[in-house]
Design a protein around this motif. Structure first.
Motif, PDB file in Angstrom:
ATOM      1  N   TYR A 197       0.842  -1.193   0.104  1.00 39.03           N
ATOM      2  CA  TYR A 197       0.023  -0.107  -0.073  1.00 39.03           C
ATOM      3  C   TYR A 197       0.796   1.383  -0.051  1.00 39.03           C
ATOM      4  CZ  TYR A 197      -2.959   3.601   1.551  1.00 39.03           C
ATOM      5  OH  TYR A 197      -3.677   4.840   1.712  1.00 39.03           O
ATOM      6  N   THR A 198       1.861   1.444   0.874  1.00 42.74           N
ATOM      7  CA  THR A 198       2.705   2.236   0.938  1.00 42.74           C
ATOM      8  C   THR A 198       3.451   2.595  -0.319  1.00 42.74           C
ATOM      9  OG1 THR A 198       3.187   1.961   3.277  1.00 42.74           O
ATOM     10  CG2 THR A 198       4.745   3.524   2.483  1.00 42.74           C
ATOM     11  N   SER A 206       5.578   2.495   6.130  1.00 44.35           N
ATOM     12  CA  SER A 206       4.468   1.467   6.222  1.00 44.35           C
ATOM     13  C   SER A 206       4.542   0.679   7.378  1.00 44.35           C
ATOM     14  CB  SER A 206       4.968   0.252   5.058  1.00 44.35           C
ATOM     15  OG  SER A 206       6.213  -0.339   5.484  1.00 44.35           O
ATOM     16  N   SER A 207       5.676   0.862   8.293  1.00 45.23           N
ATOM     17  CA  SER A 207       5.505   0.415   9.516  1.00 45.23           C
ATOM     18  C   SER A 207       4.544   1.319  10.588  1.00 45.23           C
ATOM     19  CB  SER A 207       6.858   0.478  10.166  1.00 45.23           C
ATOM     20  OG  SER A 207       7.341   1.412  10.524  1.00 45.23           O
ATOM     21  N   VAL A 208       4.433   2.565  10.349  1.00 40.93           N
ATOM     22  CA  VAL A 208       3.508   3.431  11.043  1.00 40.93           C
ATOM     23  C   VAL A 208       2.130   2.853  10.472  1.00 40.93           C
ATOM     24  CG1 VAL A 208       2.600   5.698  10.801  1.00 40.93           C
ATOM     25  CG2 VAL A 208       4.971   5.218  10.885  1.00 40.93           C
ATOM     26  N   LEU A 209       1.783   2.673   9.364  1.00 39.09           N
ATOM     27  CA  LEU A 209       0.434   2.328   8.868  1.00 39.09           C
ATOM     28  C   LEU A 209       0.074   0.939   9.567  1.00 39.09           C
ATOM     29  CD1 LEU A 209      -1.999   2.387   7.091  1.00 39.09           C
ATOM     30  CD2 LEU A 209      -0.926   1.103   5.101  1.00 39.09           C
ATOM     31  N   ASP A 229       1.513  -0.149  12.296  1.00 42.98           N
ATOM     32  CA  ASP A 229       1.016  -0.125  13.741  1.00 42.98           C
ATOM     33  C   ASP A 229      -0.240   0.318  13.966  1.00 42.98           C
ATOM     34  OD1 ASP A 229       3.700  -1.065  14.340  1.00 42.98           O
ATOM     35  OD2 ASP A 229       4.150   0.991  14.705  1.00 42.98           O
ATOM     36  N   PHE A 230      -0.647   1.099  13.200  1.00 41.91           N
ATOM     37  CA  PHE A 230      -2.218   1.850  13.440  1.00 41.91           C
ATOM     38  C   PHE A 230      -3.260   0.868  12.865  1.00 41.91           C
ATOM     39  CE2 PHE A 230      -5.548   3.973  11.060  1.00 41.91           C
ATOM     40  CZ  PHE A 230      -5.916   4.906  12.262  1.00 41.91           C
ATOM     41  N   THR A 231      -3.099  -0.191  11.918  1.00 43.45           N
ATOM     42  CA  THR A 231      -4.101  -0.994  11.541  1.00 43.45           C
ATOM     43  C   THR A 231      -3.973  -2.216  12.304  1.00 43.45           C
ATOM     44  OG1 THR A 231      -3.076  -1.383   9.717  1.00 43.45           O
ATOM     45  CG2 THR A 231      -4.707   0.214   9.431  1.00 43.45           C
ATOM     46  N   ASP A 232      -2.913  -2.493  13.155  1.00 48.89           N
ATOM     47  CA  ASP A 232      -2.580  -4.003  13.549  1.00 48.89           C
ATOM     48  C   ASP A 232      -3.692  -4.590  14.398  1.00 48.89           C
ATOM     49  OD1 ASP A 232      -1.171  -6.203  13.706  1.00 48.89           O
ATOM     50  OD2 ASP A 232      -0.529  -5.534  15.671  1.00 48.89           O
TER      51      ASP A 232
END
Length: 183
Positions: free
Chosen positions: A33-34, A65-68, A70-73
């Motif tokens: 996605y990123t 992508s790691s921020v995303l 973490d957010f959706t995990d």
């Protein structure tokens, strides 16, 4: 090929976010996605992120992508989402001026010519109890602000968020003291 219109960017985002939510929302899906979204970031923003990661584009994408992820995990496997982005109202001229000032202060070449708010309509179905939704419950959200914009820089259309202005301010202050690792 870069989109020729604001709506084309909205269409790409619609496809990308729906692919992401249809996936397992794992790290690989977040990175895919990123990588899609990366293509629609203003070049100065993308280049600053690469510079922060010591010239490594893949590392910059992985960091985003790691921020995303973490957010959706916490939502993975719990919800089913279908979203549609569309072009909304024009971005206020004062907001464009603020963004252009932030670009100037960061010593970036980009200048926003015009822009439109990105609106999103979504249908969320809970697969299990999550937040205020009970398992099997569906919530439909008609068109609302996504917090994002589609802006024209030069002859191209890009994703934008006024929150990027604070990143530009950080880039500006770090370029003056040459500690760009903070950005």
């Amino acid at each position: 090929m870069h989109p020729a219109s604001a709506q084309e960017v909205a269409n790409v985002l619609t496809a990308a976010v729906n692919r992401y939510y249809a996936s397992d929302m794992d790290n690989d899906a977040a990175e895919k996605y990123t990588r899609t979204v990366w293509k629609y970031l203003p070049e100065d923003i993308a280049n600053a992120a690469i510079k922060e990661c010591h010239g490594d584009k893949d590392e910059a994408i992985e960091k985003m992508s790691s921020v995303l992820s973490d957010f959706t995990d916490s939502m993975s496997g719990k919800i089913k989402v279908r979203a549609v982005f569309s072009v909304g109202d024009k971005v206020d001229s004062d907001d464009i001026k603020d963004s252009n000032n932030a670009f100037h202060d960061a010593k970036f070449n980009s200048r926003l010519k015009r822009g439109y708010e990105l609106e999103v309509a979504a249908v969320v179905t809970a697969k299990e109890d999550v937040g205020t939704l009970k398992a099997g419950e569906t919530k439909k959200q008609d068109s609302m602000s996504s917090g994002m914009q589609v802006v024209q820089i030069g002859g191209r259309w890009y994703m934008w968020s006024s929150s990027f202005n604070s990143l530009l301010e950080e880039a500006s202050s770090s370029s003056s003291d040459d500690s760009s690792d903070d950005w």
